[in-house]
Design an enzyme around this catalytic site. Sequence first.
Site, mmCIF file in Angstrom:
data_model
loop_
_atom_site.group_PDB
_atom_site.id
_atom_site.type_symbol
_atom_site.label_atom_id
_atom_site.label_comp_id
_atom_site.label_asym_id
_atom_site.label_seq_id
_atom_site.Cartn_x
_atom_site.Cartn_y
_atom_site.Cartn_z
ATOM 1 N N SER A 239 0.033 3.795 -2.850
ATOM 2 C CA SER A 239 -0.172 5.203 -2.413
ATOM 3 C C SER A 239 0.401 6.290 -3.100
ATOM 4 C CB SER A 239 -0.280 5.399 -1.088
ATOM 5 O OG SER A 239 0.807 5.388 -0.631
ATOM 6 N N LYS A 240 1.935 5.961 -3.249
ATOM 7 C CA LYS A 240 2.680 6.756 -3.975
ATOM 8 C C LYS A 240 2.350 6.906 -5.500
ATOM 9 C CE LYS A 240 5.104 8.278 -0.338
ATOM 10 N NZ LYS A 240 4.853 9.953 -0.169
ATOM 11 N N ALA B 147 0.738 -1.172 -0.158
ATOM 12 C CA ALA B 147 -0.067 -0.125 0.022
ATOM 13 C C ALA B 147 0.789 1.293 0.073
ATOM 14 C CB ALA B 147 -1.005 0.015 1.134
ATOM 15 N N TYR B 148 2.084 1.197 0.507
ATOM 16 C CA TYR B 148 3.015 2.405 0.447
ATOM 17 C C TYR B 148 3.233 2.671 -0.977
ATOM 18 C CZ TYR B 148 7.120 5.437 0.323
ATOM 19 O OH TYR B 148 7.847 6.392 0.142
ATOM 20 N N SER B 149 3.569 1.568 -1.942
ATOM 21 C CA SER B 149 3.758 1.871 -3.345
ATOM 22 C C SER B 149 2.569 2.427 -4.088
ATOM 23 C CB SER B 149 4.336 0.422 -3.964
ATOM 24 O OG SER B 149 5.665 0.264 -3.311
#
Length: 226
Positions: A141-142, A137-139
């Site tokens: 979201s980015k 989810a970090y990737s």
Amino acid sequence: MKNLKIIVTGSEGLLGTEISRYLEQKNQILKLDLILGHDLNNESFVRKWFMDNKADCLVNCFALNDHVEERKERGTFYDVTLESFNRFLQVNLTTLFSVCREFARNNKKGSIINFSATTGIVSARPDLYNGGHKHPAYSISKAGVINLTKFLATHLAPNIRVNAIAPGGVEFDQDQIFVSKYSALTPMKRMMKKNELNELVEFLCNSGSSYMTGSTIIIDGGWTSW
């Protein structure tokens, strides 16, 4: 007299600290950070704060990240909880949208600078994490930050410019094995130093970038060029 009034969100983080320190040499800096008691996930707080604090530029350094730390064990994406997945999207996209919107609502002109990441452009490599995975989810979201930047750029032009920076990995306290592996995969053969974005942020705040909007600038030592 200071040149510009600049809001830096996430001002006490790794990049935010460096950017704030550099920019305040010539500009007036307004700092926003959870450490300082500012909860940007609270829409009521965001609305009131931006109503009371006009500025020329907004630099969004805040984010929920999944840092590489020594002795930190990682699971795989099969282990990711939906609660944690939603938390990344909430902070890195929903709250970012809220902050950008309130800046635009309360300023007739200006510049917004968002932070994506190289993992918002290409996938995080599974071979860097010792059998585990960086939080997906970090990737995701980015990647969303890039499209949010384009959306805002087209809807706020010509009065407010909106651009994004996509940095590669920044060296801070990762273990040496990770640093060596990451560096070997980068054409520049090293990770980024935490102060190497300062002048780029300054450029995007100032009139030298007056015809730039909707752009995502990749600063990654060539990581995404392979």
